[in-house]
Design a protein around this motif. Sequence first.
Motif, PDB file in Angstrom:
ATOM      1  N   GLU A 260       1.022   3.955  -3.141  1.00  0.00           N
ATOM      2  CA  GLU A 260       0.650   5.349  -2.894  1.00  0.00           C
ATOM      3  C   GLU A 260       1.778   6.305  -3.256  1.00  0.00           C
ATOM      4  OE1 GLU A 260      -2.401   6.568  -2.176  1.00  0.00           O
ATOM      5  OE2 GLU A 260      -3.002   4.477  -2.432  1.00  0.00           O
TER       6      GLU A 260
ATOM      7  N   GLU B 157       0.830  -1.203   0.000  1.00  0.00           N
ATOM      8  CA  GLU B 157       0.000   0.000   0.000  1.00  0.00           C
ATOM      9  C   GLU B 157       0.867   1.257   0.000  1.00  0.00           C
ATOM     10  OE1 GLU B 157      -3.504   2.173   2.601  1.00  0.00           O
ATOM     11  OE2 GLU B 157      -2.916   0.129   3.114  1.00  0.00           O
TER      12      GLU B 157
ATOM     13  N   LYS C 230      -5.125   0.598  -6.936  1.00  0.00           N
ATOM     14  CA  LYS C 230      -5.253   0.366  -5.502  1.00  0.00           C
ATOM     15  C   LYS C 230      -4.309  -0.751  -5.093  1.00  0.00           C
ATOM     16  CE  LYS C 230      -9.962   1.941  -5.352  1.00  0.00           C
ATOM     17  NZ  LYS C 230     -11.344   1.633  -5.150  1.00  0.00           N
ATOM     18  N   SER C 231      -3.816  -0.662  -3.886  1.00  0.00           N
ATOM     19  CA  SER C 231      -2.823  -1.636  -3.421  1.00  0.00           C
ATOM     20  C   SER C 231      -3.363  -3.058  -3.391  1.00  0.00           C
ATOM     21  CB  SER C 231      -2.291  -1.247  -2.045  1.00  0.00           C
ATOM     22  OG  SER C 231      -3.336  -1.209  -1.101  1.00  0.00           O
TER      23      SER C 231
ATOM     24  N   LYS D 184       2.051   6.594  -7.042  1.00  0.00           N
ATOM     25  CA  LYS D 184       0.967   7.434  -7.544  1.00  0.00           C
ATOM     26  C   LYS D 184       1.255   8.914  -7.274  1.00  0.00           C
ATOM     27  CE  LYS D 184      -2.864   5.918  -5.765  1.00  0.00           C
ATOM     28  NZ  LYS D 184      -4.061   5.223  -5.265  1.00  0.00           N
ATOM     29  N   GLU D 185       1.731   9.220  -6.081  1.00  0.00           N
ATOM     30  CA  GLU D 185       2.060  10.611  -5.749  1.00  0.00           C
ATOM     31  C   GLU D 185       3.156  11.149  -6.659  1.00  0.00           C
ATOM     32  OE1 GLU D 185       3.170  10.996  -1.643  1.00  0.00           O
ATOM     33  OE2 GLU D 185       1.283  10.112  -0.953  1.00  0.00           O
TER      34      GLU D 185
END
Length: 74
Positions: free
Chosen positions: A16, A12, A31-32, A19-20
């Motif tokens: 994230e 996760e 999604k993770s 993606k950032e």
Amino acid sequence: MDLTQNKPEHVEYMVEKIKEKLRMMNIGAIKSDHFDHNMYEELFELYEMVMKKPTFSPSEMEAIAAELGSLKKA
């Protein structure tokens, strides 16, 4: 955080952060829990590569997105 250990919270975190860094438009699509935990090493390598580079060309972003897609569960 020791990201070398295959744990759901590490997946996760890496997803994230990728993606950032890429500022992906369709964030909800990634999604993770979509990722195969058997592909952890590959995700970790992709994470390391993404975190090292300051910027990405459009073609590099496409390649990273394709790689993320290949790591998803079947």
